[in-house]
Design an enzyme around this catalytic site. Structure first.
Site, mmCIF file in Angstrom:
data_model
loop_
_atom_site.group_PDB
_atom_site.id
_atom_site.type_symbol
_atom_site.label_atom_id
_atom_site.label_comp_id
_atom_site.label_asym_id
_atom_site.label_seq_id
_atom_site.Cartn_x
_atom_site.Cartn_y
_atom_site.Cartn_z
ATOM 1 N N LYS A 17 -65.632 6.651 90.427
ATOM 2 C CA LYS A 17 -66.931 6.501 91.098
ATOM 3 C C LYS A 17 -66.762 6.271 92.602
ATOM 4 O O LYS A 17 -67.461 6.877 93.399
ATOM 5 C CB LYS A 17 -67.733 5.318 90.496
ATOM 6 C CG LYS A 17 -68.086 5.471 89.030
ATOM 7 C CD LYS A 17 -69.034 4.372 88.565
ATOM 8 C CE LYS A 17 -68.497 2.973 88.680
ATOM 9 N NZ LYS A 17 -67.305 2.696 87.854
ATOM 10 N N ARG A 93 -75.471 -2.210 86.647
ATOM 11 C CA ARG A 93 -74.414 -2.408 85.658
ATOM 12 C C ARG A 93 -74.944 -3.062 84.394
ATOM 13 O O ARG A 93 -74.212 -3.225 83.426
ATOM 14 C CB ARG A 93 -73.344 -3.300 86.254
ATOM 15 C CG ARG A 93 -72.032 -2.592 86.461
ATOM 16 C CD ARG A 93 -71.074 -3.594 87.043
ATOM 17 N NE ARG A 93 -69.738 -3.188 87.012
ATOM 18 C CZ ARG A 93 -69.049 -2.769 88.081
ATOM 19 N NH1 ARG A 93 -69.629 -2.623 89.234
ATOM 20 N NH2 ARG A 93 -67.789 -2.490 87.973
ATOM 21 N N ARG A 163 -55.622 -4.591 93.542
ATOM 22 C CA ARG A 163 -56.774 -5.475 93.426
ATOM 23 C C ARG A 163 -56.463 -6.614 92.461
ATOM 24 O O ARG A 163 -55.778 -6.399 91.462
ATOM 25 C CB ARG A 163 -57.977 -4.680 92.911
ATOM 26 C CG ARG A 163 -58.828 -4.121 94.011
ATOM 27 C CD ARG A 163 -59.915 -3.214 93.525
ATOM 28 N NE ARG A 163 -60.748 -3.722 92.442
ATOM 29 C CZ ARG A 163 -61.868 -3.133 92.018
ATOM 30 N NH1 ARG A 163 -62.281 -2.041 92.618
ATOM 31 N NH2 ARG A 163 -62.560 -3.629 91.027
HETATM 32 P P1 AMP Z 1 -66.096 -2.618 91.114
HETATM 33 O O1 AMP Z 1 -65.442 -2.539 92.446
HETATM 34 O O2 AMP Z 1 -67.328 -1.786 91.017
HETATM 35 O O3 AMP Z 1 -65.129 -2.380 89.985
HETATM 36 O O4 AMP Z 1 -66.606 -4.133 90.947
HETATM 37 C C1 AMP Z 1 -65.677 -5.205 90.966
HETATM 38 C C2 AMP Z 1 -66.316 -6.451 90.382
HETATM 39 O O5 AMP Z 1 -67.457 -6.832 91.168
HETATM 40 C C3 AMP Z 1 -66.864 -6.303 88.961
HETATM 41 O O6 AMP Z 1 -65.846 -6.458 87.974
HETATM 42 C C4 AMP Z 1 -67.876 -7.445 88.935
HETATM 43 O O7 AMP Z 1 -67.250 -8.705 88.827
HETATM 44 C C5 AMP Z 1 -68.475 -7.362 90.351
HETATM 45 N N1 AMP Z 1 -69.631 -6.437 90.399
HETATM 46 C C6 AMP Z 1 -69.737 -5.294 91.115
HETATM 47 N N2 AMP Z 1 -70.934 -4.723 90.946
HETATM 48 C C7 AMP Z 1 -71.611 -5.517 90.087
HETATM 49 C C8 AMP Z 1 -72.898 -5.452 89.501
HETATM 50 N N3 AMP Z 1 -73.741 -4.447 89.766
HETATM 51 N N4 AMP Z 1 -73.254 -6.444 88.633
HETATM 52 C C9 AMP Z 1 -72.422 -7.468 88.368
HETATM 53 N N5 AMP Z 1 -71.186 -7.584 88.874
HETATM 54 C C10 AMP Z 1 -70.775 -6.619 89.733
#
Ligand code: AMP
Length: 220
Positions: A17, A93, A163
């Protein structure tokens, strides 16, 4: 065709994504909003909000809906940074977030919801190989596609590292959360008449981008 589309990217963690959102934003000249990048930037700056979000992120848990929705509301407000076109990456999400997004958009709905489809075993492998720039986590590399100079970001010179939530334990927890909390959003969009298109997320970044662009252009 809508010149500045409003797009949502759905898909498992590691489905691509982030990579595709950057490319789609450049192609359609729209804003890219990644809630994960936003939270990581805040955490790096050490803001109270960022440090709170980091506790959830490091544990592989979702940040609570009310916190996420508050942030998004500001961005999507009329005249805000996303009031023209946008691609949302990592939001919504949960079903509550998807419903809130509809409410905030207030009659100007999403044009296309793209689901990037990649099997779980492939994303587990991709996530364990993924490396990102500490200064900007949208600058994404992998062990097999490292930056030109060892672990220094090609784009901004930041350090490239793993990460904190790309550990095997957190990866599995996040993928379980995807199945439980995020997968049902597909049904929500499918049943609410929004163009929901599933795109094969396997193959090179160029191939996946071509599929995404073709699917969006066909739906607009
Ligand atoms: P990502 O970079 O999209 O994988 O997001 C990393 C982390 O940020 C996720 O594992 C959640 O802890 C938090 N996060 C990002 N977007 C959301 C969202 N829309 N709702 C809740 N937590 C989020």
């Amino acid at each position: 065709m809508t010149s500045r589309p409003r797009l949502v990217l759905l898909g498992k963690q590691g489905a691509g994504k982030g990579t595709q959102a950057v490319r789609l934003a450049a192609h359609y000249r729209i804003a890219h909003l990644s809630t994960g990048d936003m939270f990581r930037a805040q955490a790096q700056q050490g803001t109270a909000f960022g440090l709170e979000a980091k506790r959830y992120m490091d544990a592989g848990e979702l940040v609570p809906d009310e916190i996420v929705i508050g942030v998004i509301e500001e961005c999507l407000a009329p005249g805000g940074p996303l009031s023209a076109g946008f691609v949302l990456d990592g939001f919504p999400r949960t079903r509550a977030q998807a419903e809130e997004l509809e409410r905030v958009l207030d009659g100007k709905p999403i044009d296309v919801v793209l689901h990037l489809d990649v099997p779980r075993e492939v994303v587990v492998e991709r996530l364990s190989q993924r490396r990102v720039c500490v200064q900007n986590s949208a600058h994404i590399y992998s062990v097999s596609e490292p930056p030109r100079t060892e672990w220094i970001c090609d784009i901004c010179g930041g350090e490239v590292t793993q990460r904190e939530d790309d550990t095997p334990e957190a990866i599995n927890k996040r993928l379980d959360s995807y199945e439980r909390d995020t997968r049902p959003i597909r049904e929500f969009y499918g049943s609410s008449g929004r163009p929901l298109v599933t795109v094969d997320g396997m193959g090179s970044s160029d191939d996946v981008f071509d599929r995404c662009r073709d699917a969006i252009d066909a739906a607009l």
